[in-house]
Design an enzyme around this catalytic site. Structure first.
Site, PDB file in Angstrom:
ATOM      1  N   ILE A   1       0.702  -1.200   0.037  1.00 50.87           N
ATOM      2  CA  ILE A   1       0.063  -0.054  -0.004  1.00 50.87           C
ATOM      3  C   ILE A   1       0.742   1.302   0.014  1.00 50.87           C
ATOM      4  O   ILE A   1       2.180   1.094   0.321  1.00 50.87           O
ATOM      5  CB  ILE A   1      -0.797   0.087   1.281  1.00 50.87           C
ATOM      6  CG1 ILE A   1      -1.814   1.134   1.050  1.00 50.87           C
ATOM      7  CG2 ILE A   1      -0.158  -0.086   2.517  1.00 50.87           C
ATOM      8  CD1 ILE A   1      -2.960   0.878   2.022  1.00 50.87           C
ATOM      9  N   CYS A   2       0.438   2.305  -0.550  1.00 48.46           N
ATOM     10  CA  CYS A   2       0.799   3.760  -0.475  1.00 48.46           C
ATOM     11  C   CYS A   2       2.107   3.759  -1.293  1.00 48.46           C
ATOM     12  O   CYS A   2       1.894   3.606  -2.459  1.00 48.46           O
ATOM     13  CB  CYS A   2       1.223   3.936   1.059  1.00 48.46           C
ATOM     14  SG  CYS A   2       1.553   5.623   1.469  1.00 48.46           S
ATOM     15  N   ALA A   3       3.446   3.938  -0.825  1.00 49.13           N
ATOM     16  CA  ALA A   3       4.430   4.268  -1.815  1.00 49.13           C
ATOM     17  C   ALA A   3       4.935   2.794  -2.112  1.00 49.13           C
ATOM     18  O   ALA A   3       5.793   2.701  -3.004  1.00 49.13           O
ATOM     19  CB  ALA A   3       5.420   4.892  -0.904  1.00 49.13           C
TER      20      ALA A   3
END
Length: 183
Positions: free
Chosen positions: A102-104
């Site tokens: 998730i995210c970066a």
């Protein structure tokens, strides 16, 4: 019992790490939190101190049903640069274990090491260039393609974690957990 590895590093996103661990444990998964550093305690991106269960080196030979990566910076870079973790991801990918980020981390880890090649994926907006060889899906908070699940960021941590849980424990268990969380 379903087993899940959640690697963490200094700079991992607080909300994502804790939400992943909590939701999967509520759903009955045996979650092992592993620090990629030489000490169990890490300081998350926003200052939360988290103590891992083990060091990644302690579980390097273990096979899990899933490996789930929180994002956050520079946490995602630490995960990307951990050769042992990348070796484990590759070994698990070959066995079609669930790999989630998730995210970066979808871009910084999965993109940098080819795990999203020829797949649909999402990530934190602004990191999409790192999704090397993937089709970036900007309008979906969580994207699954084959054995890879990707999520956009902190606000989507609950939906992402429930998607991982659904793939590991089934929809009935996931609905039970979601109801308990008022989702």
């Amino acid at each position: 019992m379903t087993t899940v590895l959640v690697p963490i590093a200094n700079g991992s996103e607080d909300i994502e790490a804790i939400t992943i661990i909590d939701v999967l444990r509520r759903g009955g998964a045996e979650v092992t939190v592993a620090s990629v550093h030489e000490e169990k305690q890490i300081q998350a991106a926003n200052g939360t101190n988290i103590v891992a269960d083990v060091l990644l080196t302690d579980v390097a030979e273990h096979m899990y049903d899933a490996i789930v990566l929180p994002g956050g910076m520079p946490g995602a870079e630490h995960l990307r640069d951990c050769k042992l973790l990348i070796d484990m991801l590759e070994k698990h990918d070959i066995q079609d274990a669930l790999l989630a980020a998730i995210c970066a981390s979808p871009a910084v880890v999965f993109g940098a090491h080819g795990f999203v090649m020829d797949k649909q994926a999402t990530c934190y907006p602004g990191f999409e260039e790192g999704l090397k060889g993937a089709e970036y899906i900007a309008d979906q908070p969580v994207v699954m393609d084959d054995n890879i699940i990707t999520g956009q960021g902190p606000a989507m941590a609950m939906a992402f974690s429930l998607a991982v849980l659904a793939n590991l424990q089934g929809i009935e268990k996931t609905q039970e957990v979601a109801q308990g969380l008022l989702c």
